[in-house]
Scaffold this motif. Structure first.
Motif, short mmCIF file in Angstrom:
data_model
loop_
_atom_site.label_atom_id
_atom_site.label_comp_id
_atom_site.label_asym_id
_atom_site.label_seq_id
_atom_site.Cartn_x
_atom_site.Cartn_y
_atom_site.Cartn_z
N THR A 75 -9.20 8.18 -4.57
CA THR A 75 -8.21 7.17 -4.97
C THR A 75 -7.44 6.70 -3.74
N ALA A 76 -6.98 7.67 -2.92
CA ALA A 76 -6.24 7.31 -1.70
C ALA A 76 -7.12 6.47 -0.78
N LEU A 124 -7.40 2.90 -2.16
CA LEU A 124 -6.15 2.14 -2.03
C LEU A 124 -5.97 1.67 -0.58
N ILE A 148 -2.22 -1.71 -10.80
CA ILE A 148 -3.17 -2.82 -10.93
C ILE A 148 -2.44 -4.16 -10.78
N ALA A 206 -0.63 3.29 -13.85
CA ALA A 206 -1.90 2.65 -13.45
C ALA A 206 -1.79 1.13 -13.61
N VAL A 248 -8.55 2.72 -10.24
CA VAL A 248 -7.18 3.15 -10.56
C VAL A 248 -7.10 3.52 -12.05
N TYR A 266 -9.30 6.65 -12.77
CA TYR A 266 -8.62 7.86 -12.27
C TYR A 266 -7.64 8.38 -13.33
N LEU A 322 1.83 1.64 -3.52
CA LEU A 322 0.67 2.10 -4.30
C LEU A 322 0.43 3.60 -4.10
N LEU A 323 0.57 4.06 -2.85
CA LEU A 323 0.35 5.48 -2.59
C LEU A 323 1.45 6.33 -3.24
N SER A 361 -8.71 12.52 -6.34
CA SER A 361 -7.47 12.05 -5.70
C SER A 361 -7.74 11.53 -4.29
N VAL A 389 0.84 -1.21 0.00
CA VAL A 389 0.00 0.00 0.00
C VAL A 389 0.88 1.25 0.00
N LEU A 442 -0.18 11.39 -10.23
CA LEU A 442 -0.80 12.71 -10.08
C LEU A 442 0.20 13.81 -10.43
N PHE A 477 0.65 6.37 -6.93
CA PHE A 477 -0.51 7.26 -7.13
C PHE A 477 -0.04 8.72 -7.11
#
Lengths: 96, 209
Positions: free
Chosen positions: B69-70, B73, A54, A50, B197, B200, A23-24, B66, A20, A31, A27
């Motif tokens: 999304t967080a 997750l 996944i 992405a 995901v 987004y 993943l963060l 966003s 996680v 962004l 992400f």
């Protein structure tokens, strides 16, 4: 909570916790990169990140790494036909 | 002793679990093609109307997107730990994880509701009064509404499925270890996260640079 339970808790939490965090971070990268002008590579990078996210979710959270052969086969079959959907959908545009 | 979680035609819990997980992956395969059709439509229209899709993407609310999304997750992490805890027999911890997952799912839906309200106030709904002049921008927003609403419906079902785990294990925590329900629900939850995901990247990130 006994020591055995605490150990078991740490054992089952450790890998998902690492995932996680990854993943963060991915992400955040996705962004952040979307605000950098890279032309068409914005889309390529956004989709690549992405896809990586996944991949992590399916392999670790959905435990494909410990699934048996028939379960992995079933997991791959949707993606297999998805490829044909996109390939045949775009074959006209990409071959012009 | 035969467990209450054992269903016909299986004769042991292990085979039942294998079959349930296999069936869930097959179901996810059909879901991939369901969302795949929508995404293929999006891709073709984006190819045909690239500038309009970038302009329309910049109008989506990146803050709500966003934050959600967080939230998803983190919910996937909690769900994953919950399913593993159920398998290890750590029932109390598993049930705490399921509660947290359901709460995070409801947080997502609440934020989505605020976002929809925000979008409607800006009239970002294809039809009369749609504010974006680019040809194709309304196609993007049609995709936005269809894809996110279908995703929200999936997530609502997911919240219900997680709450089901809570209810059915309330008096019989052993059910969590015998039944494949926790594992199967977890697969569904993560799949819904995977879809988000991708959505987004396709909805909120275009047109930002």
């Amino acid at each position: 909570m006994t020591k055995e339970e605490r150990d078991a808790l740490w054992r089952i939490t450790r890998t998902p916790l690492l995932v996680v965090c990854a993943l963060l971070l991915l992400f955040g990268a996705n962004l952040g990169l979307s605000f950098v002008a890279l032309g068409r590579f914005n889309l390529v990078l956004n989709l690549a990140i992405a896809a990586l996210m996944i991949g992590l979710i399916t392999v670790i959270f959905m435990e494909l790494d410990r699934a048996n052969g028939i379960q992995r086969f079933a997991a791959g079959i949707g993606v297999f036909w998805l490829f044909f959907l996109f390939f045949l959908g775009f074959v006209d545009y990409l071959s012009r | 002793m035969t467990s209450e979680a054992l269903r016909e035609p299986w004769t042991d819990l292990g085979r039942q679990r294998e079959s349930a997980v296999f069936a869930m992956w097959l179901f996810i395969g059909t879901e991939i093609l369901f969302f795949g059709g929508i995404l293929a439509g999006y891709s073709v229209y984006r190819y045909l109307h690239t500038p309009a899709f970038l302009a329309a993407g910049a109008e989506t609310n990146i803050y709500y997107g966003s934050a959600n999304t967080a939230i998803l997750l983190i919910s996937s992490f909690v769900m994953s730990v919950g399913a593993r805890a159920a398998r290890e027999g750590l029932f109390r911890f598993a049930r705490i994880c399921f509660t947290m997952t359901a709460v995070l799912g409801m947080m997502f839906l609440t934020l989505k509701g605020f976002e929809y309200n925000d979008d409607l106030e800006k009239n970002l709904f294809p039809g009369p009064g749609f504010p974006l002049p680019e040809a194709g921008a309304s196609l993007f927003w049609a995709f936005y509404w269809v894809a996110t609403l279908i995703h929200a419906i999936h997530l609502t079902i997911g919240v219900g499925a997680v709450l089901r785990l809570q209810i059915l294990s309330r008096h019989h925590p052993q059910w969590l270890i015998d039944s494949p329900s926790a594992e199967v629900t977890s697969l569904y939850w993560h799949f819904v996260d995977c879809i988000w995901v991708l959505l987004y990247a396709l909805i909120y990130l275009p047109g930002r640079s």
